[in-house]
Design a protein around this motif. Structure first.
Motif, PDB file in Angstrom:
ATOM      1  N   TRP A   1       0.834  -1.200   0.000  1.00 34.08           N
ATOM      2  CA  TRP A   1       0.000   0.000   0.000  1.00 34.08           C
ATOM      3  C   TRP A   1       0.866   1.246   0.000  1.00 34.08           C
ATOM      4  N   THR A   2       0.362   2.267  -0.653  1.00 37.58           N
ATOM      5  CA  THR A   2       1.066   3.550  -0.729  1.00 37.58           C
ATOM      6  C   THR A   2       0.127   4.663  -0.291  1.00 37.58           C
ATOM      7  N   PRO A   3       0.585   5.557   0.579  1.00 30.25           N
ATOM      8  CA  PRO A   3      -0.288   6.680   0.950  1.00 30.25           C
ATOM      9  C   PRO A   3      -0.463   7.639  -0.213  1.00 30.25           C
ATOM     10  N   ILE A   4      -1.648   8.170  -0.370  1.00 29.14           N
ATOM     11  CA  ILE A   4      -1.886   9.217  -1.353  1.00 29.14           C
ATOM     12  C   ILE A   4      -2.159  10.522  -0.610  1.00 29.14           C
ATOM     13  N   ASN A   5      -2.153  11.599  -1.334  1.00 33.44           N
ATOM     14  CA  ASN A   5      -2.253  12.918  -0.718  1.00 33.44           C
ATOM     15  C   ASN A   5      -3.523  13.055   0.113  1.00 33.44           C
ATOM     16  N   SER A   6      -3.356  13.289   1.389  1.00 30.35           N
ATOM     17  CA  SER A   6      -4.508  13.583   2.249  1.00 30.35           C
ATOM     18  C   SER A   6      -4.397  14.955   2.893  1.00 30.35           C
ATOM     19  N   ALA A   7      -3.313  15.681   2.565  1.00 23.67           N
ATOM     20  CA  ALA A   7      -3.137  17.012   3.160  1.00 23.67           C
ATOM     21  C   ALA A   7      -4.278  17.938   2.756  1.00 23.67           C
ATOM     22  N   GLU A   8      -4.736  17.819   1.496  1.00 28.37           N
ATOM     23  CA  GLU A   8      -5.833  18.669   1.034  1.00 28.37           C
ATOM     24  C   GLU A   8      -7.184  18.221   1.581  1.00 28.37           C
ATOM     25  N   LEU A   9      -7.183  17.052   2.257  1.00 23.63           N
ATOM     26  CA  LEU A   9      -8.400  16.570   2.900  1.00 23.63           C
ATOM     27  C   LEU A   9      -8.434  16.936   4.381  1.00 23.63           C
ATOM     28  N   SER A  10      -7.505  17.729   4.805  1.00 27.22           N
ATOM     29  CA  SER A  10      -7.439  18.096   6.219  1.00 27.22           C
ATOM     30  C   SER A  10      -8.754  18.722   6.676  1.00 27.22           C
ATOM     31  N   GLY A  11      -9.295  18.185   7.754  1.00 29.34           N
ATOM     32  CA  GLY A  11     -10.528  18.721   8.303  1.00 29.34           C
ATOM     33  C   GLY A  11     -11.781  18.110   7.731  1.00 29.34           C
ATOM     34  N   ILE A  12     -11.661  17.207   6.747  1.00 30.81           N
ATOM     35  CA  ILE A  12     -12.868  16.671   6.119  1.00 30.81           C
ATOM     36  C   ILE A  12     -13.670  15.817   7.089  1.00 30.81           C
TER      37      ILE A  12
ATOM     38  N   SER B   1     -10.333   4.697 -12.385  1.00 37.49           N
ATOM     39  CA  SER B   1      -9.766   4.521 -11.043  1.00 37.49           C
ATOM     40  C   SER B   1      -9.087   5.771 -10.517  1.00 37.49           C
ATOM     41  N   ASN B   2      -8.906   6.768 -11.350  1.00 32.66           N
ATOM     42  CA  ASN B   2      -8.290   8.018 -10.897  1.00 32.66           C
ATOM     43  C   ASN B   2      -9.306   9.018 -10.364  1.00 32.66           C
ATOM     44  N   ILE B   3     -10.599   8.725 -10.552  1.00 35.33           N
ATOM     45  CA  ILE B   3     -11.640   9.623 -10.047  1.00 35.33           C
ATOM     46  C   ILE B   3     -12.122   9.086  -8.702  1.00 35.33           C
ATOM     47  N   LEU B   4     -11.896   9.883  -7.681  1.00 35.81           N
ATOM     48  CA  LEU B   4     -12.212   9.483  -6.315  1.00 35.81           C
ATOM     49  C   LEU B   4     -13.125  10.505  -5.665  1.00 35.81           C
ATOM     50  N   TYR B   5     -13.892  10.040  -4.695  1.00 35.17           N
ATOM     51  CA  TYR B   5     -14.745  10.903  -3.888  1.00 35.17           C
ATOM     52  C   TYR B   5     -14.447  10.620  -2.419  1.00 35.17           C
ATOM     53  N   MET B   6     -14.404  11.668  -1.634  1.00 36.00           N
ATOM     54  CA  MET B   6     -14.193  11.514  -0.198  1.00 36.00           C
ATOM     55  C   MET B   6     -15.374  12.133   0.521  1.00 36.00           C
ATOM     56  N   LEU B   7     -16.079  11.309   1.308  1.00 35.75           N
ATOM     57  CA  LEU B   7     -17.292  11.742   1.991  1.00 35.75           C
ATOM     58  C   LEU B   7     -16.998  11.964   3.462  1.00 35.75           C
ATOM     59  N   GLY B   8     -17.181  13.187   3.910  1.00 31.65           N
ATOM     60  CA  GLY B   8     -16.990  13.540   5.306  1.00 31.65           C
ATOM     61  C   GLY B   8     -17.999  14.590   5.714  1.00 31.65           C
ATOM     62  N   LEU B   9     -17.580  15.521   6.546  1.00 29.27           N
ATOM     63  CA  LEU B   9     -18.460  16.637   6.877  1.00 29.27           C
ATOM     64  C   LEU B   9     -18.899  17.317   5.584  1.00 29.27           C
ATOM     65  N   TYR B  10     -17.956  17.496   4.686  1.00 30.26           N
ATOM     66  CA  TYR B  10     -18.240  17.944   3.327  1.00 30.26           C
ATOM     67  C   TYR B  10     -17.703  16.884   2.369  1.00 30.26           C
ATOM     68  N   SER B  11     -17.877  17.078   1.081  1.00 30.73           N
ATOM     69  CA  SER B  11     -17.455  16.106   0.083  1.00 30.73           C
ATOM     70  C   SER B  11     -16.378  16.716  -0.803  1.00 30.73           C
ATOM     71  N   MET B  12     -15.383  15.889  -1.169  1.00 31.38           N
ATOM     72  CA  MET B  12     -14.329  16.341  -2.072  1.00 31.38           C
ATOM     73  C   MET B  12     -14.112  15.308  -3.156  1.00 31.38           C
ATOM     74  N   LYS B  13     -13.547  15.769  -4.278  1.00 36.34           N
ATOM     75  CA  LYS B  13     -13.355  14.919  -5.445  1.00 36.34           C
ATOM     76  C   LYS B  13     -11.933  15.065  -5.961  1.00 36.34           C
ATOM     77  N   SER B  14     -11.400  13.974  -6.487  1.00 34.04           N
ATOM     78  CA  SER B  14     -10.105  13.991  -7.150  1.00 34.04           C
ATOM     79  C   SER B  14     -10.259  13.382  -8.528  1.00 34.04           C
ATOM     80  N   THR B  15      -9.568  13.935  -9.511  1.00 29.10           N
ATOM     81  CA  THR B  15      -9.575  13.374 -10.862  1.00 29.10           C
ATOM     82  C   THR B  15      -8.209  12.837 -11.262  1.00 29.10           C
ATOM     83  N   ASN B  16      -7.264  12.830 -10.321  1.00 27.94           N
ATOM     84  CA  ASN B  16      -5.914  12.351 -10.621  1.00 27.94           C
ATOM     85  C   ASN B  16      -5.409  11.377  -9.553  1.00 27.94           C
TER      86      ASN B  16
END
Length: 608
Positions: free
Chosen positions: A340-351, A369-384
Motif C-alpha cells: 500500500w502507498t499513501p496518497i495525498n490527504s493534506a488537502e483533505l485536512s478537516g474533512i 480509477s483516478n476519479i475518487l470521492y471523499m465523503l466527510g463533513l463535506y465532500s471532495m473529489k479527485s480526478t488524478n
C-alpha cells in the motif's frame, strides 16, 4: 406521488424515533466529539440496563403493527402533514447497473424508498419490516431483482445516535416482498457483499451491539441465500466489521474492515488495537491482516472504509479515521493489497473534523480509477488518483454517508447525506436535491393553536422547520443545527421559542448560567396557566415570567453532578408542570433522578 406512501414512511420514522429516539448550505452547529444526539431517546428506554431488550422491542413492534391494522378501520386516521421538500439522513443509495431510472434509497429510521422514474415519485417498500433503520442495501450482480438489506444503521456517532436493527432481509422481486433472513443479534450491519455470479452466496459485515459487548460481531457467510449463516471471522466481543468487498474476478478473495467500538451514556471509545484491514483468499475460511504500508495496529485506529475498483480489482483505496475522529490517511494498492502507498490527504485536512466514524469515507468511480470521492463533513473529489482534491458539494447539506456512480452512465452520481438525496448529471461536480422524500427525523412537533395550519417541528440536523399553509412542500427552516423543542405561544403566536443543541436558544437568556450542563435536547415548557411564563432545564431548573427576557434559577443542581467521561452527562431531560397548580413542577434527569417541588422551587424532593 402516492400520498399513502408518504404517510406510512414518515409516520413510521417518527414512531421509531419516539419509541427510542429547502436546500441547506453548510452549517457547523454540531461538534460530534461532544454531541450525544439522541442519547436521551436511548437512555430513557434502556435504564437501568446497557441495552434495549430486543425481544420485548420485537413484541412491541408486532403489537404496533396490529394496532395500526385496527386503526385503519376506525375514525382515528392519520393524515400525512409533511415535509417532502427538506430531506433527512440517507444511509445508502443504490441503482441497478442495467437501469438508470430505478433508485433505492435507504433512510436512517424511515426504511427504504424506491423510485422507478428517477425520483419523480417514490414508494415506501420496507415498512412491514421490524426495523426501519437501514445499514446497507445490496443488489446481487447476477440478478438485480435480488436485494439484500442489512438493518441497523452502523454510523453510530457520539453525536447522531443510530438505532439497532433485526438482521438481514432479502427480496427476490425487486422489493415487492421481503423475507427475514435472521442475524438479529448483529444489530448494526455495515455492509453486505454478494457473490458476482451466485446470488445465494453473500457476506455480512456485522458491527454488533452499540452499548454492550457481544459475540455476534464480525463477518457472516451464507451459501443458501440467507437460510443459514456461518460466522467466518471474529476478533473480539467489542470489534465488529464495518465494511466488506469481494473481488469480482476472483470471488474467493474478500476484504474486511474491522472496527473496535464501544459506547456508554457518558463515555465513547471509537477505536482500538483490533481495528484493521483483513483479506481472505479462500472465501472467508481464513483471514490475514494487511499491513504492508498501512498504519500499524494501535489504539488510534478507528473506522476504515474500502473502495474496490471493479474493472480492475487489484486497485483498491482505503481511508482510515483516527480514534480522535480526524482523518488518519488514505492509501492505495495496485496489487490486491500486498503493498500500500499513501496518497495525498493534506488537502483533505478537516474533512472528518472530529468524527470520522460517522461518514462514508473513500469512494471510487465506476470506470476510472483516478476519479475518487471523499465523503466527510463535506465532500471532495479527485480526478488524478488523489494527488489533488477539490470541493464538489457547494449548496449541498453536510454530513455525507452514501454515493453511487452508475456504471452504465458514469456521469450520473447519486449522493446521500443528512439533508437527503442528491443527484448529479456531470460526474459529481454539481448536485440537485430531490425535494420529494418524506424521511425527516423529527425530535418534536408543535401546532399553532391560533392557526392550526401553522405546523412546526425540530429535526435531526435540519433545524426547526415550519409550514404556514399546512402543505407538504413549502416547509422552511427557521433555526439551524439540530432542531429540538419548539413552542408557539397559544395566546399570542408572535412569540416563538426554538433551540439547537446544548442550549442554543432563539430567545433571551439573561440570567441563565452557561457554565451549567445542558442536554443535547434541552427541555423547556410553558407554564400551563400563564404562557408568558416558561421553565427550562440545564442541570438546574430556570423560570421566566416575562417571555424569556429574564430567567431565574429555582433549583440547585438536580443531577448527580458532572460525568468523568468524554460525553456530557448529568442534565435535566424532561419537565412537567401541573396544569392545576403551576407551583408543582417535576424534573427528570439523564442520570435517573426524579424531583418534585410544590412551592415553585423553594423546596425540592427527590422521589426517584
Amino acid at each position: 406521488m402516492n400520498k399513502k406512501f408518504f404517510l406510512v414512511g414518515l409516520s413510521l420514522s417518527i414512531f421509531l424515533v419516539s419509541f427510542f429516539s429547502p436546500k441547506k448550505e453548510r452549517k457547523h452547529f454540531e461538534k460530534e466529539e461532544s454531541s450525544p444526539r439522541g442519547d436521551w431517546f436511548y437512555d430513557q428506554r434502556t435504564f437501568p440496563y446497557s441495552e434495549i431488550n430486543y425481544a420485548e422491542y420485537g413484541k412491541a413492534i408486532e403489537r404496533s403493527a396490529s394496532m395500526k391494522a385496527v386503526a385503519k378501520h376506525t375514525n382515528a386516521a392519520w393524515e400525512f402533514a409533511g415535509p417532502i421538500n427538506i430531506g433527512g439522513r440517507i444511509t445508502d443509495v443504490e441503482m441497478p447497473s442495467s437501469n438508470t431510472s430505478i433508485i433505492y434509497a435507504g433512510s436512517a429510521s424511515g426504511g427504504i424508498f424506491k423510485s422507478t422514474d428517477f425520483g419523480n415519485s417514490w414508494n415506501a417498500i420496507f415498512d412491514d419490516a421490524k426495523s426501519l433503520s437501514i445499514g446497507d442495501i445490496t443488489l446481487a450482480p447476477s440478478n438485480e431483482n435480488v436485494l439484500y438489506v442489512g438493518t441497523g444503521e452502523p454510523n453510530g456517532g457520539s453525536g447522531s445516535l443510530t438505532y439497532g436493527g433485526f438482521g438481514v432481509y432479502k427480496s427476490t422481486n425487486a422489493g415487492e416482498s421481503w423475507t427475514h433472513c435472521g442475524l438479529d443479534s448483529t444489530r448494526f450491519i455495515g455492509k453486505i457483499a454478494v457473490h458476482p455470479t451466485n446470488y445465494n452466496i453473500a457476506y455480512v459485515a456485522a458491527m454488533g451491539t452499540m452499548y454492550s459487548k457481544n459475540e455476534q460481531r464480525g463477518v457472516y457467510r451464507t451459501f443458501d441465500g440467507g437460510l443459514s449463516w456461518q460466522k467466518v471471522f471474529f476478533l473480539s466481543d467489542s470489534t465488529g466489521c464495518i465494511d466488506i468487498a469481494i473481488n469480482p474476478n476472483a470471488p474467493n478473495i474478500i476484504y474486511a474492515a474491522m472496527f473496535e467500538r464501544m459506547r456508554y451514556a457518558w463515555q465513547r471509545s471509537y477505536g482500538g488495537i483490533t481495528s484493521g484491514l483483513y483479506r481472505s483468499t479462500d472465501a472467508g475460511n481464513t483471514w490475514t491482516q494487511l499491513t504492508n504500508g498501512l498504519p500499524p495496529n494501535s489504539p488510534n485506529i478507528s473506522r476504515i472504509t474500502i473502495a474496490l475498483f471493479h474493472p480492475n480489482p487489484e486497485i483498491i483505496y482505503v481511508s482510515y479515521a483516527a480514534s480522535s475522529g480526524e482523518l488518519m490517511g488514505v492509501y492505495k494498492t495496485t496489487n490486491g493489497g500486498e503493498t500500500w502507498t499513501p496518497i495525498n490527504s493534506a488537502e483533505l485536512s478537516g474533512i472528518f473534523t472530529s468524527y470520522g466514524y460517522w461518514f462514508g469515507g473513500i469512494k471510487v468511480h465506476s470506470s476510472d480509477s483516478n476519479i475518487l470521492y471523499m465523503l466527510g463533513l463535506y465532500s471532495m473529489k479527485s480526478t488524478n488518483g488523489g494527488a489533488n482534491w477539490f470541493s464538489n458539494d457547494f449548496n449541498v447539506h453536510v454530513d455525507h454517508h452514501a454515493l453511487f456512480v452508475h456504471p452504465q452512465n458514469p456521469s450520473l452520481v447519486l449522493e446521500g447525506n443528512d439533508g437527503g438525496l442528491y443527484y448529479s448529471n456531470d460526474g459529481g461536480n454539481n448536485f440537485t436535491h430531490f425535494e420529494n422524500l418524506p424521511n425527516n427525523q423529527f425530535y418534536t412537533c408543535e401546532v399553532d393553536e391560533q392557526n392550526p395550519t401553522n405546523l412546526y417541528g425540530g429535526t435531526q440536523d435540519n433545524g426547526t422547520n415550519r409550514t404556514l399553509t399546512g402543505n407538504l412542500n413549502d416547509w422552511q427552516e427557521l433555526f439551524g443545527g439540530d432542531g429540538f423543542y419548539v413552542l408557539v405561544d397559544p395566546n399570542d403566536n408572535s412569540f416563538l421559542y426554538m433551540e439547537y443543541q446544548y442550549g442554543g436558544f432563539s430567545f433571551g437568556t439573561n440570567g441563565i448560567n452557561f457554565s451549567d450542563r445542558f442536554n443535547w435536547s434541552t427541555p423547556f415548557v410553558f407554564n400551563p396557566l400563564n404562557s408568558a411564563s416558561l421553565f427550562l432545564g440545564s442541570d438546574k431548573m430556570y423560570k421566566t415570567t416575562d417571555r424569556a427576557n429574564n430567567w431565574t434559577a429555582i433549583s440547585p443542581d438536580l443531577t448527580n453532578g458532572p460525568s468523568p467521561g468524554n460525553l456530557p452527562y448529568g442534565t435535566i431531560t424532561t419537565i412537567a408542570v401541573a396544569p392545576s397548580d403551576s407551583n408543582t413542577i417535576y424534573a427528570g434527569t439523564d442520570d435517573a433522578n426524579v424531583w418534585v417541588t410544590s412551592n415553585s422551587g423553594v423546596n425540592w424532593t427527590n422521589i426517584s
